[in-house]
Design a protein around this motif. Structure first.
Motif, PDB file in Angstrom:
ATOM      1  N   GLU A 272     -24.009-174.842 -18.357  1.00 14.31           N
ATOM      2  CA  GLU A 272     -23.329-175.718 -17.408  1.00 14.31           C
ATOM      3  C   GLU A 272     -22.147-176.388 -18.081  1.00 14.31           C
ATOM      4  O   GLU A 272     -22.062-176.475 -19.313  1.00 14.31           O
ATOM      5  CB  GLU A 272     -24.288-176.781 -16.868  1.00 14.31           C
ATOM      6  CG  GLU A 272     -24.940-177.619 -17.950  1.00 14.31           C
ATOM      7  CD  GLU A 272     -26.042-178.530 -17.403  1.00 14.31           C
ATOM      8  OE1 GLU A 272     -26.367-178.417 -16.207  1.00 14.31           O
ATOM      9  OE2 GLU A 272     -26.559-179.348 -18.175  1.00 14.31           O
TER      10      GLU A 272
ATOM     11  N   TYR B  85     -21.284-171.892 -20.895  1.00 16.34           N
ATOM     12  CA  TYR B  85     -21.374-171.759 -19.434  1.00 16.34           C
ATOM     13  C   TYR B  85     -20.867-170.380 -19.010  1.00 16.34           C
ATOM     14  O   TYR B  85     -19.711-170.018 -19.259  1.00 16.34           O
ATOM     15  CB  TYR B  85     -20.543-172.863 -18.788  1.00 16.34           C
ATOM     16  CG  TYR B  85     -20.558-172.889 -17.282  1.00 16.34           C
ATOM     17  CD1 TYR B  85     -21.719-172.679 -16.546  1.00 16.34           C
ATOM     18  CD2 TYR B  85     -19.379-173.175 -16.581  1.00 16.34           C
ATOM     19  CE1 TYR B  85     -21.718-172.728 -15.160  1.00 16.34           C
ATOM     20  CE2 TYR B  85     -19.367-173.243 -15.193  1.00 16.34           C
ATOM     21  CZ  TYR B  85     -20.540-173.008 -14.489  1.00 16.34           C
ATOM     22  OH  TYR B  85     -20.525-173.072 -13.117  1.00 16.34           O
ATOM     23  N   PHE B  86     -21.752-169.616 -18.353  1.00 16.27           N
ATOM     24  CA  PHE B  86     -21.444-168.238 -17.960  1.00 16.27           C
ATOM     25  C   PHE B  86     -21.521-168.049 -16.448  1.00 16.27           C
ATOM     26  O   PHE B  86     -22.155-168.833 -15.729  1.00 16.27           O
ATOM     27  CB  PHE B  86     -22.420-167.268 -18.637  1.00 16.27           C
ATOM     28  CG  PHE B  86     -22.169-167.083 -20.110  1.00 16.27           C
ATOM     29  CD1 PHE B  86     -21.253-166.147 -20.561  1.00 16.27           C
ATOM     30  CD2 PHE B  86     -22.852-167.849 -21.049  1.00 16.27           C
ATOM     31  CE1 PHE B  86     -21.014-165.973 -21.906  1.00 16.27           C
ATOM     32  CE2 PHE B  86     -22.626-167.676 -22.407  1.00 16.27           C
ATOM     33  CZ  PHE B  86     -21.699-166.740 -22.840  1.00 16.27           C
ATOM     34  N   SER B  87     -20.900-166.973 -16.001  1.00 11.67           N
ATOM     35  CA  SER B  87     -20.938-166.643 -14.575  1.00 11.67           C
ATOM     36  C   SER B  87     -22.207-165.891 -14.195  1.00 11.67           C
ATOM     37  O   SER B  87     -22.501-165.737 -13.009  1.00 11.67           O
ATOM     38  CB  SER B  87     -19.704-165.803 -14.204  1.00 11.67           C
ATOM     39  OG  SER B  87     -19.647-164.623 -14.991  1.00 11.67           O
ATOM     40  N   THR B  88     -22.960-165.419 -15.182  1.00 11.86           N
ATOM     41  CA  THR B  88     -24.234-164.728 -14.935  1.00 11.86           C
ATOM     42  C   THR B  88     -25.305-165.349 -15.833  1.00 11.86           C
ATOM     43  O   THR B  88     -24.987-165.946 -16.869  1.00 11.86           O
ATOM     44  CB  THR B  88     -24.117-163.226 -15.244  1.00 11.86           C
ATOM     45  OG1 THR B  88     -23.686-163.046 -16.600  1.00 11.86           O
ATOM     46  CG2 THR B  88     -23.119-162.551 -14.299  1.00 11.86           C
ATOM     47  N   PRO B  89     -26.587-165.211 -15.475  1.00 14.24           N
ATOM     48  CA  PRO B  89     -27.654-165.866 -16.243  1.00 14.24           C
ATOM     49  C   PRO B  89     -27.848-165.271 -17.637  1.00 14.24           C
ATOM     50  O   PRO B  89     -27.577-164.096 -17.885  1.00 14.24           O
ATOM     51  CB  PRO B  89     -28.905-165.633 -15.380  1.00 14.24           C
ATOM     52  CG  PRO B  89     -28.404-165.304 -14.022  1.00 14.24           C
ATOM     53  CD  PRO B  89     -27.100-164.597 -14.233  1.00 14.24           C
ATOM     54  N   TYR B  90     -28.349-166.108 -18.541  1.00  8.22           N
ATOM     55  CA  TYR B  90     -28.809-165.648 -19.851  1.00  8.22           C
ATOM     56  C   TYR B  90     -30.014-164.728 -19.642  1.00  8.22           C
ATOM     57  O   TYR B  90     -30.893-165.007 -18.811  1.00  8.22           O
ATOM     58  CB  TYR B  90     -29.230-166.827 -20.723  1.00  8.22           C
ATOM     59  CG  TYR B  90     -28.089-167.635 -21.305  1.00  8.22           C
ATOM     60  CD1 TYR B  90     -27.691-167.453 -22.619  1.00  8.22           C
ATOM     61  CD2 TYR B  90     -27.433-168.599 -20.546  1.00  8.22           C
ATOM     62  CE1 TYR B  90     -26.668-168.211 -23.173  1.00  8.22           C
ATOM     63  CE2 TYR B  90     -26.408-169.361 -21.080  1.00  8.22           C
ATOM     64  CZ  TYR B  90     -26.014-169.160 -22.392  1.00  8.22           C
ATOM     65  OH  TYR B  90     -24.996-169.908 -22.936  1.00  8.22           O
TER      66      TYR B  90
ATOM     67  N   GLU C  72     -33.007-168.250 -14.669  1.00  7.36           N
ATOM     68  CA  GLU C  72     -31.677-168.126 -14.069  1.00  7.36           C
ATOM     69  C   GLU C  72     -30.691-169.122 -14.673  1.00  7.36           C
ATOM     70  O   GLU C  72     -29.813-169.661 -13.996  1.00  7.36           O
ATOM     71  CB  GLU C  72     -31.753-168.313 -12.543  1.00  7.36           C
ATOM     72  CG  GLU C  72     -32.566-167.256 -11.829  1.00  7.36           C
ATOM     73  CD  GLU C  72     -32.014-165.850 -12.022  1.00  7.36           C
ATOM     74  OE1 GLU C  72     -30.807-165.663 -11.795  1.00  7.36           O
ATOM     75  OE2 GLU C  72     -32.786-164.947 -12.418  1.00  7.36           O
ATOM     76  N   TRP C  73     -30.818-169.338 -15.959  1.00  5.69           N
ATOM     77  CA  TRP C  73     -29.985-170.322 -16.669  1.00  5.69           C
ATOM     78  C   TRP C  73     -28.629-169.719 -17.019  1.00  5.69           C
ATOM     79  O   TRP C  73     -28.543-168.677 -17.666  1.00  5.69           O
ATOM     80  CB  TRP C  73     -30.707-170.777 -17.922  1.00  5.69           C
ATOM     81  CG  TRP C  73     -29.921-171.682 -18.825  1.00  5.69           C
ATOM     82  CD1 TRP C  73     -29.331-171.347 -20.002  1.00  5.69           C
ATOM     83  CD2 TRP C  73     -29.654-173.073 -18.625  1.00  5.69           C
ATOM     84  NE1 TRP C  73     -28.705-172.438 -20.560  1.00  5.69           N
ATOM     85  CE2 TRP C  73     -28.892-173.512 -19.726  1.00  5.69           C
ATOM     86  CE3 TRP C  73     -29.993-173.985 -17.618  1.00  5.69           C
ATOM     87  CZ2 TRP C  73     -28.463-174.821 -19.855  1.00  5.69           C
ATOM     88  CZ3 TRP C  73     -29.549-175.292 -17.745  1.00  5.69           C
ATOM     89  CH2 TRP C  73     -28.797-175.701 -18.852  1.00  5.69           C
ATOM     90  N   ARG C  74     -27.570-170.377 -16.588  1.00  7.12           N
ATOM     91  CA  ARG C  74     -26.214-169.913 -16.882  1.00  7.12           C
ATOM     92  C   ARG C  74     -25.467-170.873 -17.800  1.00  7.12           C
ATOM     93  O   ARG C  74     -24.296-170.657 -18.095  1.00  7.12           O
ATOM     94  CB  ARG C  74     -25.421-169.758 -15.582  1.00  7.12           C
ATOM     95  CG  ARG C  74     -26.013-168.736 -14.611  1.00  7.12           C
ATOM     96  CD  ARG C  74     -25.084-168.445 -13.449  1.00  7.12           C
ATOM     97  NE  ARG C  74     -24.791-169.642 -12.664  1.00  7.12           N
ATOM     98  CZ  ARG C  74     -23.558-170.071 -12.366  1.00  7.12           C
ATOM     99  NH1 ARG C  74     -22.500-169.404 -12.807  1.00  7.12           N
ATOM    100  NH2 ARG C  74     -23.376-171.157 -11.656  1.00  7.12           N
TER     101      ARG C  74
ATOM    102  N   ARG D   1     -26.956-162.174 -23.950  1.00  7.96           N
ATOM    103  CA  ARG D   1     -25.927-161.836 -22.974  1.00  7.96           C
ATOM    104  C   ARG D   1     -25.854-160.351 -22.639  1.00  7.96           C
ATOM    105  O   ARG D   1     -25.132-159.969 -21.713  1.00  7.96           O
ATOM    106  CB  ARG D   1     -24.547-162.282 -23.495  1.00  7.96           C
ATOM    107  CG  ARG D   1     -24.419-163.757 -23.803  1.00  7.96           C
ATOM    108  CD  ARG D   1     -24.688-164.627 -22.608  1.00  7.96           C
ATOM    109  NE  ARG D   1     -24.043-164.114 -21.390  1.00  7.96           N
ATOM    110  CZ  ARG D   1     -24.407-164.465 -20.166  1.00  7.96           C
ATOM    111  NH1 ARG D   1     -25.412-165.293 -19.971  1.00  7.96           N
ATOM    112  NH2 ARG D   1     -23.781-163.970 -19.109  1.00  7.96           N
TER     113      ARG D   1
END
Length: 574
Positions: free
Chosen positions: A351, A332-337, A347-349, A445
């Motif tokens: 979850e 789970y990231f703060s910015t999208p893959y 826009e998958w980050r 990333r």
């Protein structure tokens, strides 16, 4: 004037007293003395020594050869000549999944080269066929493999159910994803576990599907995979001891004298307890009950029983997992893959595996119990979620040392390191990703974030005691390769991955010995070669502090010693 008789008696008494003072008592005589090589103590107050004495499973003395032999060598003392080799504290496993080692011997290794043969779907299927034929496996028996790395497949072709169906129309086959967070399942396996086009994807789960038919194409991950994982075949009562000893030997061969079972389900703990009662354990094992099974474990084992070894097994804390793996695109990231999600999501980050409030309550529950917490978080947003949960659960005293270890912590930001220091959180990094998955991280990333994975240099410079781990079976049990990765940070394609985060060989060794002892609260008994500590030792054919840095990965384990007893000796060693 004293009589002649009294003078003689006084002289005899003085001689007896002098003899008593100079003679070795039984408690001073060592069972064994190691000398004749490099003794690397991992003790800053005494970094090296010429000899080490062992008595009753503990280190009796460390010092010069002359002093040790004069004070502690007796008629029955066995003197081991290291013959120029290196003696170090036994390696402590900061994080792995010990229970999986019980079944690895009965599974197929499909790691990509150099750790295995799985470079593409065809080679994986071929290895599975060979395993089936060599072991005469009936057509309805489940076959499992481990180590499938979709990021390392030649030509980028991914393994699917249909690749497996060609050779395995009847056997349910599960090819474990290298993250250990899922598997590719063939049609027979999908049918066995009733996963179809109509099966809803659970929150926090992944079912990769055909976009036209919605049929699963094979890869199942995270919460969608958990019911499958929990129901996989376990060893029979007759197999438990044999498999456990084989699993522990995998650790011993790597020089590891303490292993971690990093997400212990109640049934797995019951297996470990039965094996323990049978007297099988040759190494120490630390079990971490998984948060989903915590209440069931507490019913059988109140907290008063935790933290103490019982015939080499102890319950050492609770494990919580809140996100997935970066190489599996479930962290789970703060910015999208940059490359989208596992199913091509835009826009998958990633979850969280559970809502923030659930994470908050889980952390609060562990803190209330007063036991160590081991929390898995990979992506920077997952780390933020944990830090938020910490503030919620520890509001009365944010900086109290609660023995909290952040497992993986791979995509830690610099500002998060400062919070680790403030909140006394130990990061357990995973520098093997700089070799095995660096190219995938760069693609997913971006270069800047990938270069800062597992920032061990900055963590040490800020005063933290980071540890390092293999996450076996995600990566092989190879402590020297793990050390090499921390010292060199070179990728599979020979790229430098964050060279500013390299550590010295000594710092790398501390991250697998004394720092891990601090992580477990066992620094008084393990992690360095000091009198009074357990004689948990490893002998290497070369000294990691003296060889050229790129040669560290080629160092071999010669002997592994647990409490003074040799539990592994490399073949061909006299």
């Amino acid at each position: 004037m004293k009589s002649r008789t009294s003078l003689v008696l006084a002289a005899l008494m003085g001689l007896a007293l002098m003899t008593a003072r100079t003679a070795k008592s039984a408690t001073d005589v060592a069972d064994a003395i190691y000398t004749g090589g490099d003794i690397v103590t991992i003790n800053d107050a005494q970094p090296t020594a010429e000899a080490l004495a062992v008595k009753d499973g503990k280190i009796l003395a460390v010092g010069s050869r002359a002093e040790i032999e004069t004070a502690h060598k007796g008629k029955a003392t066995e003197v081991f000549d290291l013959a120029g080799r290196a003696l170090l504290p036994g390696f402590l496993d900061a994080h792995s999944h010990y229970i999986n080692s019980l079944t690895v011997a009965n599974q197929v290794n499909v790691y990509p080269p150099p750790a295995g043969p799985g470079e593409d779907p065809a080679s994986i299927v071929a290895e599975l066929v060979k395993f089936r034929e060599n072991n005469h496996i009936p057509h309805d028996v489940v076959i499992q493999a481990y180590g499938y790395d979709d990021t390392a497949m030649q030509g980028g072709t991914l393994l699917t159910r249909w690749d497996l169906d060609k050779e395995f129309p009847d056997n349910p086959v599960l090819v474990g994803h290298v993250s250990m967070h899922g598997a590719v399942m063939n049609s027979a396996a999908l049918k066995k576990w009733n996963i179809t086009a109509a099966t809803p994807t659970p929150p926090g789960g992944v079912i990769v599907r055909d976009p036209d038919t919605n049929e699963p194409i094979g890869l199942i991950m995270e919460t969608a995979y958990e019911p499958v994982f929990k129901s996989l075949p376990k060893p029979t009562s007759a197999q438990e001891r044999e498999w456990s000893l084989a699993g522990q030997m995998l650790y011993a061969q790597a020089g590891i004298t303490t292993a971690q079972e990093g997400a212990t389900h109640a049934g797995d703990l019951e297996i470990m307890e039965r094996v323990t009662k049978a007297g099988t354990n040759i190494i120490d094992i630390i079990a971490l009950p998984f948060i989903t099974d915590l209440d069931k474990v507490l019913d059988a084992h109140p907290v008063s029983e935790w933290g103490k070894y019982n015939d080499h097994l102890k319950i050492g804390g609770v494990k919580i997992t809140i996100d997935g793996s970066p190489q599996g695109k479930t962290a789970y990231f703060s910015t999208p893959y940059l490359t989208g999600g596992p199913n091509g999501e835009l826009e998958w980050r990633g979850e969280l595996m559970a809502p923030q409030e659930t994470v908050n309550q889980a952390v609060k529950k562990v803190y209330h119990l007063g036991v160590p917490l081991f929390l898995h978080a990979n992506g920077d947003a997952a780390i933020d979620a944990f830090l938020q949960a910490h503030v919620y659960a520890a509001a009365s005293d944010l900086a109290r040392d609660r023995r909290v270890t952040l497992i993986h912590a791979q995509f830690t930001r610099k500002d998060q390191l400062d919070k680790y220091v403030k909140y006394k959180i130990t990061p357990s990094f995973y520098t093997l990703h700089t070799y095995y998955f660096a190219e995938a991280h760069i693609a997913n990333r971006g270069r800047e974030q990938a270069m800062y994975i597992s920032p061990m240099r900055d963590a040490i410079d800020k005063g933290l005691r980071p540890t390092n781990h293999t996450d076996f079976v995600v990566a092989p049990l190879d402590q020297m390769f793990m050390l090499w990765s921390a010292v060199n940070r070179i990728s599979r394609k020979d790229a430098k991955i964050g060279p500013d985060q390299r550590v010295t060989p000594l710092e790398g060794l501390k991250a697998m010995t004394i720092n891990v002892a601090y992580q477990y609260g066992e620094q008084d008994s393990k992690g360095s070669l000091e009198p009074g500590k357990l004689a948990d030792l490893v002998i290497l054919n070369k000294n990691p502090l003296k060889v050229e840095r790129m040669a560290i990965k080629d160092i071999k384990v010669v002997d592994t010693i647990k409490e003074g007893r040799t539990i592994y000796r490399a073949p061909g060693i006299p």
